[in-house]
Design an enzyme around this catalytic site. Structure first.
Site, PDB file in Angstrom:
ATOM      1  N   SER A 150     -11.445  52.431 -29.716  1.00 23.35           N
ATOM      2  CA  SER A 150     -10.725  51.298 -30.433  1.00 23.35           C
ATOM      3  C   SER A 150     -10.167  51.701 -31.748  1.00 23.35           C
ATOM      4  O   SER A 150     -10.708  52.669 -32.310  1.00 23.35           O
ATOM      5  CB  SER A 150     -11.687  50.235 -30.516  1.00 23.35           C
ATOM      6  OG  SER A 150     -11.208  49.182 -31.499  1.00 23.35           O
ATOM      7  N   TYR A 163     -20.069  46.576 -32.405  1.00 31.14           N
ATOM      8  CA  TYR A 163     -19.002  47.085 -31.669  1.00 31.14           C
ATOM      9  C   TYR A 163     -18.325  48.193 -32.594  1.00 31.14           C
ATOM     10  O   TYR A 163     -18.060  49.405 -32.023  1.00 31.14           O
ATOM     11  CB  TYR A 163     -17.969  46.105 -31.641  1.00 31.14           C
ATOM     12  CG  TYR A 163     -16.675  46.357 -30.464  1.00 31.14           C
ATOM     13  CD1 TYR A 163     -16.760  46.285 -29.312  1.00 31.14           C
ATOM     14  CD2 TYR A 163     -15.366  46.850 -31.156  1.00 31.14           C
ATOM     15  CE1 TYR A 163     -15.728  46.684 -28.804  1.00 31.14           C
ATOM     16  CE2 TYR A 163     -14.440  46.990 -30.558  1.00 31.14           C
ATOM     17  CZ  TYR A 163     -14.516  47.340 -29.096  1.00 31.14           C
ATOM     18  OH  TYR A 163     -13.512  47.351 -28.456  1.00 31.14           O
TER      19      TYR A 163
HETATM   20  C1  BGC Z   1     -11.537  44.604 -29.662  1.00 28.28           C
HETATM   21  C2  BGC Z   1     -10.441  43.523 -29.634  1.00 28.28           C
HETATM   22  C3  BGC Z   1      -9.536  43.371 -30.685  1.00 28.28           C
HETATM   23  C4  BGC Z   1      -8.948  44.715 -31.046  1.00 28.28           C
HETATM   24  C5  BGC Z   1      -8.360  44.534 -32.232  1.00 28.28           C
HETATM   25  C6  BGC Z   1     -10.735  45.899 -29.814  1.00 28.28           C
HETATM   26  O1  BGC Z   1     -11.372  47.225 -29.827  1.00 28.28           O
HETATM   27  O2  BGC Z   1     -12.192  44.710 -28.457  1.00 28.28           O
HETATM   28  O3  BGC Z   1     -10.974  42.194 -29.221  1.00 28.28           O
HETATM   29  O4  BGC Z   1      -8.469  42.347 -30.558  1.00 28.28           O
HETATM   30  O5  BGC Z   1      -9.768  45.670 -31.026  1.00 28.28           O
HETATM   31  O6  BGC Z   1      -8.926  44.232 -33.373  1.00 28.28           O
END
Ligand code: BGC
Length: 265
Positions: A150, A163
């Site tokens: 991400s 996360y």
């Molecule tokens: C998340 C999303 C988010 C995006 C940008 C992703 O890794 O799971 O919820 O919109 O990152 O912030």
């Protein structure tokens, strides 16, 4: 057809980014293992779509945080398709809370699925790739691993520390195993999506105001689609990227470009 006669396991592919990757891989000629945890019907629907497009696929239930489930999924993939060539460690969850409110359970759940799950899948993948290669090290990769990361492997994210920590972990996990596995001719790369329109961020794209705010974070001024990520995954899984390992490909419409500085600072 860039993936003809190759078998790919894609975790968490009953919806969102995983689903788009499963369908794109099927269209490129791969046999696809559509992994799901709870959404059996949705996984079967993905299998149907792949078959309708002329590909082959099966749905396999496994919780990526459970070692026994992962081992069984790999066994099933080999039993049906003979061997495994590509693994996309895609499964991921969010379980948001402010830092001081976050429970140990929320922390552990996210780390377990997003980070430990990738460890279990990638380790099994590497073992299978090596065993299948039977001591031969051909010119091209004997197997490919793609870790779904991400933009939050770099961008800190208040209110989502479990996360962000899991994705920061994926970054160094991916690079470390890429370094270790490169001499064995196994390529390991990551894709770091920005805001992609999937169930995980529905609260953002289902509100007009939230979407407006989001656009301030995306220089390219549109939310990403799962297919944007799937196209990058096809390339990273194919021999077109054969000299690329240990890389993170940001698929984010420029979210990593510090857009808040474009008229400020
Ligand atoms: C998340 C999303 C988010 C995006 C940008 C992703 O890794 O799971 O919820 O919109 O990152 O912030």
């Amino acid at each position: 057809m860039k993936l003809t006669n190759q078998t790919a396991i894609i975790t968490g592919s009953s919806s969102g980014i995983g689903k788009a990757i499963a369908i794109a891989f099927g269209q490129e000629g791969a046999n696809v293992v559509v992994n799901y945890n709870s959404s059996r019907d949705k996984a079967l629907e993905v299998v149907k779509q792949i078959k309708a497009a002329g590909g082959d696929a099966i749905a396999v239930k496994a919780n990526v945080g459970k070692e026994a489930d992962i081992l069984k999924m790999f066994e099933k993939a080999v039993a049906v398709f003979g061997q495994i060539d590509i693994v996309v460690a895609n499964s991921g969850i969010q379980n948001d809370a402010t830092f001081m409110e976050m429970t140990l359970e929320q922390w552990e759940n996210v780390i377990n699925i997003n980070l430990t799950g990738q460890f279990l899948c990638a380790r099994e993948a590497a073992k299978h790739f090596v065993a299948q290669a039977k001591g031969q090290t051909p010119v091209r990769a004997i197997g490919k691993i793609i870790c779904m990361s991400s933009v939050h492997d770099m961008i800190p994210w208040a209110g989502h520390v479990n996360y962000a920590a899991s994705k920061g972990g994926v970054l160094m996990f991916m690079k470390s195993i890429a370094q270790e596995l490169a001499p064995l001719k196994i390529r390991v790369n990551a894709i770091s999506p920005g805001a992609i329109q999937t169930p995980i961020n529905k609260s953002v794209w289902s509100s007009e105001q939230n979407m407006k705010d989001l656009m301030n974070l995306i220089p390219y001024r549109r939310i990403g689609q799962p297919e944007d990520v799937a196209k990058a995954a096809v390339w990273l899984a194919s021999d077109d990227s054969d000299y690329i390992t240990g890389e993170t490909l940001y698929v984010d419409g420029g979210m990593m470009l510090y857009p808040e500085f474009s008229d400020n600072g």
